[in-house]
Design a protein around this motif. Structure first.
Motif, PDB file in Angstrom:
ATOM      1  N   VAL A  62       0.668  -1.283   0.106  1.00 34.15           N
ATOM      2  CA  VAL A  62      -0.127   0.417  -0.202  1.00 34.15           C
ATOM      3  C   VAL A  62       1.221   1.240  -0.343  1.00 34.15           C
ATOM      4  O   VAL A  62       1.813   1.643   0.675  1.00 34.15           O
ATOM      5  N   ASP A  63       0.252   1.870  -0.627  1.00 34.34           N
ATOM      6  CA  ASP A  63       1.034   3.400  -1.065  1.00 34.34           C
ATOM      7  C   ASP A  63      -0.036   4.484  -0.240  1.00 34.34           C
ATOM      8  O   ASP A  63      -0.744   4.702  -0.634  1.00 34.34           O
ATOM      9  N   PHE A  64       0.079   5.224   0.780  1.00 39.58           N
ATOM     10  CA  PHE A  64      -0.449   6.078   1.677  1.00 39.58           C
ATOM     11  C   PHE A  64      -0.659   7.406   1.200  1.00 39.58           C
ATOM     12  O   PHE A  64       1.327   8.004   1.198  1.00 39.58           O
ATOM     13  N   ARG A  73       3.251  12.921  -5.704  1.00 41.67           N
ATOM     14  CA  ARG A  73       3.039  12.805  -6.754  1.00 41.67           C
ATOM     15  C   ARG A  73       3.666  12.100  -7.822  1.00 41.67           C
ATOM     16  O   ARG A  73       3.713  11.718  -8.749  1.00 41.67           O
ATOM     17  N   VAL A  74       5.029  12.506  -6.968  1.00 43.24           N
ATOM     18  CA  VAL A  74       6.105  12.391  -8.070  1.00 43.24           C
ATOM     19  C   VAL A  74       6.311  10.888  -8.178  1.00 43.24           C
ATOM     20  O   VAL A  74       6.440  10.050  -9.034  1.00 43.24           O
ATOM     21  N   MET A  75       6.099  10.394  -7.383  1.00 45.11           N
ATOM     22  CA  MET A  75       6.220   8.590  -6.550  1.00 45.11           C
ATOM     23  C   MET A  75       5.059   8.315  -7.448  1.00 45.11           C
ATOM     24  O   MET A  75       4.824   6.540  -8.259  1.00 45.11           O
ATOM     25  N   ALA A  76       3.922   8.742  -7.976  1.00 45.10           N
ATOM     26  CA  ALA A  76       3.055   7.802  -7.857  1.00 45.10           C
ATOM     27  C   ALA A  76       3.047   6.614  -9.352  1.00 45.10           C
ATOM     28  O   ALA A  76       2.504   5.637  -9.220  1.00 45.10           O
ATOM     29  N   PRO A  77       3.555   7.482 -10.526  1.00 45.40           N
ATOM     30  CA  PRO A  77       3.783   6.838 -11.957  1.00 45.40           C
ATOM     31  C   PRO A  77       5.009   5.898 -11.488  1.00 45.40           C
ATOM     32  O   PRO A  77       4.873   4.990 -12.359  1.00 45.40           O
ATOM     33  N   HIS A  78       5.913   5.966 -10.388  1.00 46.73           N
ATOM     34  CA  HIS A  78       6.484   4.969 -10.530  1.00 46.73           C
ATOM     35  C   HIS A  78       5.997   3.748  -9.637  1.00 46.73           C
ATOM     36  O   HIS A  78       6.063   2.263 -10.072  1.00 46.73           O
ATOM     37  N   GLY A 111       4.649  10.339   8.022  1.00 45.28           N
ATOM     38  CA  GLY A 111       4.645  10.905   6.611  1.00 45.28           C
ATOM     39  C   GLY A 111       4.774  10.180   5.627  1.00 45.28           C
ATOM     40  O   GLY A 111       4.060   9.044   5.491  1.00 45.28           O
ATOM     41  N   ILE A 112       3.758  11.039   4.179  1.00 47.34           N
ATOM     42  CA  ILE A 112       4.439  10.766   3.018  1.00 47.34           C
ATOM     43  C   ILE A 112       4.640  10.946   2.105  1.00 47.34           C
ATOM     44  O   ILE A 112       5.452  11.982   2.489  1.00 47.34           O
ATOM     45  N   PRO A 113       4.867  10.779   1.149  1.00 45.29           N
ATOM     46  CA  PRO A 113       4.492   8.578   1.073  1.00 45.29           C
ATOM     47  C   PRO A 113       5.169   7.822   1.316  1.00 45.29           C
ATOM     48  O   PRO A 113       6.925   7.496   1.927  1.00 45.29           O
ATOM     49  N   THR A 114       4.141   6.141   2.736  1.00 48.71           N
ATOM     50  CA  THR A 114       4.950   5.908   3.396  1.00 48.71           C
ATOM     51  C   THR A 114       4.196   4.207   2.324  1.00 48.71           C
ATOM     52  O   THR A 114       3.021   4.232   2.466  1.00 48.71           O
ATOM     53  N   LEU A 115       4.820   3.727   2.106  1.00 42.65           N
ATOM     54  CA  LEU A 115       4.790   1.929   1.910  1.00 42.65           C
ATOM     55  C   LEU A 115       5.096   1.181   2.699  1.00 42.65           C
ATOM     56  O   LEU A 115       5.834   0.770   3.585  1.00 42.65           O
ATOM     57  N   VAL A 116       3.540   0.563   2.631  1.00 41.25           N
ATOM     58  CA  VAL A 116       3.158  -0.186   3.400  1.00 41.25           C
ATOM     59  C   VAL A 116       2.840  -1.973   3.595  1.00 41.25           C
ATOM     60  O   VAL A 116       2.553  -1.438   2.344  1.00 41.25           O
ATOM     61  N   ARG A 126       8.021  -1.593   5.991  1.00 45.46           N
ATOM     62  CA  ARG A 126       7.582  -0.267   6.324  1.00 45.46           C
ATOM     63  C   ARG A 126       8.254   0.778   6.085  1.00 45.46           C
ATOM     64  O   ARG A 126       9.551   0.312   6.190  1.00 45.46           O
ATOM     65  N   MET A 127       8.414   0.991   4.568  1.00 48.21           N
ATOM     66  CA  MET A 127       9.513   2.074   4.219  1.00 48.21           C
ATOM     67  C   MET A 127       8.764   3.635   3.948  1.00 48.21           C
ATOM     68  O   MET A 127       7.494   3.810   2.857  1.00 48.21           O
ATOM     69  N   SER A 128       9.533   4.533   4.282  1.00 45.59           N
ATOM     70  CA  SER A 128       8.755   6.179   4.276  1.00 45.59           C
ATOM     71  C   SER A 128       9.645   6.738   2.936  1.00 45.59           C
ATOM     72  O   SER A 128      10.960   6.556   2.815  1.00 45.59           O
ATOM     73  N   GLY A 129       9.287   7.337   2.017  1.00 45.44           N
ATOM     74  CA  GLY A 129      10.059   8.463   1.529  1.00 45.44           C
ATOM     75  C   GLY A 129       9.685   7.812  -0.368  1.00 45.44           C
ATOM     76  O   GLY A 129       9.303   6.892  -0.487  1.00 45.44           O
ATOM     77  N   ALA A 130       9.642   9.059  -1.033  1.00 44.82           N
ATOM     78  CA  ALA A 130       9.616   8.435  -2.442  1.00 44.82           C
ATOM     79  C   ALA A 130      10.496   7.963  -3.496  1.00 44.82           C
ATOM     80  O   ALA A 130      12.115   7.963  -2.388  1.00 44.82           O
ATOM     81  N   MET A 131      10.356   6.762  -3.401  1.00 48.58           N
ATOM     82  CA  MET A 131      11.444   6.125  -4.558  1.00 48.58           C
ATOM     83  C   MET A 131      10.957   5.587  -6.179  1.00 48.58           C
ATOM     84  O   MET A 131      10.108   5.813  -6.716  1.00 48.58           O
ATOM     85  N   PRO A 132      12.199   5.375  -6.734  1.00 46.57           N
ATOM     86  CA  PRO A 132      12.047   4.886  -7.785  1.00 46.57           C
ATOM     87  C   PRO A 132      10.968   3.537  -7.941  1.00 46.57           C
ATOM     88  O   PRO A 132      11.671   2.748  -7.081  1.00 46.57           O
ATOM     89  N   SER A 133      10.933   3.301  -9.368  1.00 37.75           N
ATOM     90  CA  SER A 133      10.066   2.101  -9.670  1.00 37.75           C
ATOM     91  C   SER A 133      10.913   0.478  -9.649  1.00 37.75           C
ATOM     92  O   SER A 133      10.920  -0.191  -8.790  1.00 37.75           O
ATOM     93  N   ALA A 134      12.453   0.527  -9.507  1.00 35.07           N
ATOM     94  CA  ALA A 134      13.097  -0.541  -9.407  1.00 35.07           C
ATOM     95  C   ALA A 134      13.065  -0.659  -8.057  1.00 35.07           C
ATOM     96  O   ALA A 134      13.774  -1.554  -7.836  1.00 35.07           O
ATOM     97  N   GLU A 135      13.479   0.457  -7.414  1.00 37.69           N
ATOM     98  CA  GLU A 135      13.629   0.412  -5.689  1.00 37.69           C
ATOM     99  C   GLU A 135      11.850  -0.434  -5.295  1.00 37.69           C
ATOM    100  O   GLU A 135      12.332  -0.681  -3.996  1.00 37.69           O
ATOM    101  N   ILE A 136      11.718   0.035  -5.566  1.00 41.86           N
ATOM    102  CA  ILE A 136      10.261  -0.113  -4.998  1.00 41.86           C
ATOM    103  C   ILE A 136       9.866  -1.820  -5.276  1.00 41.86           C
ATOM    104  O   ILE A 136      10.098  -2.394  -4.129  1.00 41.86           O
ATOM    105  N   VAL A 137      10.430  -2.621  -6.146  1.00 39.87           N
ATOM    106  CA  VAL A 137      10.213  -3.694  -6.179  1.00 39.87           C
ATOM    107  C   VAL A 137      11.442  -4.389  -6.011  1.00 39.87           C
ATOM    108  O   VAL A 137      10.621  -5.071  -5.469  1.00 39.87           O
ATOM    109  N   ARG A 138      12.124  -4.151  -5.644  1.00 37.33           N
ATOM    110  CA  ARG A 138      13.328  -4.429  -5.323  1.00 37.33           C
ATOM    111  C   ARG A 138      12.976  -4.812  -3.343  1.00 37.33           C
ATOM    112  O   ARG A 138      13.166  -5.635  -2.658  1.00 37.33           O
ATOM    113  N   TRP A 139      12.672  -3.446  -2.787  1.00 29.11           N
ATOM    114  CA  TRP A 139      12.065  -3.510  -1.481  1.00 29.11           C
ATOM    115  C   TRP A 139      11.060  -4.505  -1.515  1.00 29.11           C
ATOM    116  O   TRP A 139      11.432  -5.352  -0.152  1.00 29.11           O
TER     117      TRP A 139
END
Length: 148
Positions: A62-64, A73-78, A111-116, A126-139
């Motif tokens: 989940v992206d909060f 908004r920057v992270m949304a397309p990623h 804090g947002i964005p937060t991935l849970v 849980r991880m907070s902060g914007a990330m590029p798509s490759a990092e989201i996938v890897r994490w």
């Protein structure tokens, strides 16, 4: 043959039973007929969150976020791009903390964005902060022990 998995439809939120080995075969919802995996995050709110997090057998990432948040908004397309790589192994969802503040409070989002990442209805990571798509996938894969 593996036992069927309960998969919540991203459109009508009905639970569907899908054999694990058939997840990659583009299954459709038995109720609404739409694709169970469309490579897009599902919009979640207080009415649909528990169904996807606790009753569906897929891990849920989940992206909060909030519409006024620049990094969100920057992270949304990623995050959307990550959905195309992570489905059908997991479901990706978005929770607008402005529209559903009760969920932000329930999960202590500070804090947002937060991935849970939820697995079996429980928070797994849980991880907070914007990330590029490759990092989201890897994490996300690393948290579930699925590096590839």
């Amino acid at each position: 043959m593996s036992p069927p998995l309960q998969i919540a439809c991203p459109q009508c939120h009905a639970l569907n039973r899908v054999p694990g080995e058939r997840l990659g075969d583009a299954p459709n919802c038995g109720r609404c007929g739409k694709a169970l995996f469309a490579g897009q995050p599902v919009r979640l709110d207080s009415g649909s969150f528990d169904l996807h997090a606790a009753r569906s057998d897929l891990p849920l990432l989940v992206d909060f976020w909030a519409p006024w948040c620049g990094p969100c908004r920057v992270m949304a397309p990623h995050f959307e791009a990550a959905a195309t790589q992570l489905e059908p192994a997991m479901r990706l969802g978005k929770i607008d903390t402005q529209a559903s503040p009760e969920l932000g409070a329930r999960f202590n989002i500070r804090g947002i964005p937060t991935l849970v990442l939820y697995e079996g209805g429980r928070e797994a990571a849980r991880m907070s902060g914007a990330m590029p798509s490759a990092e989201i996938v890897r994490w996300a894969r690393a948290q579930l022990g699925r590096e590839h």
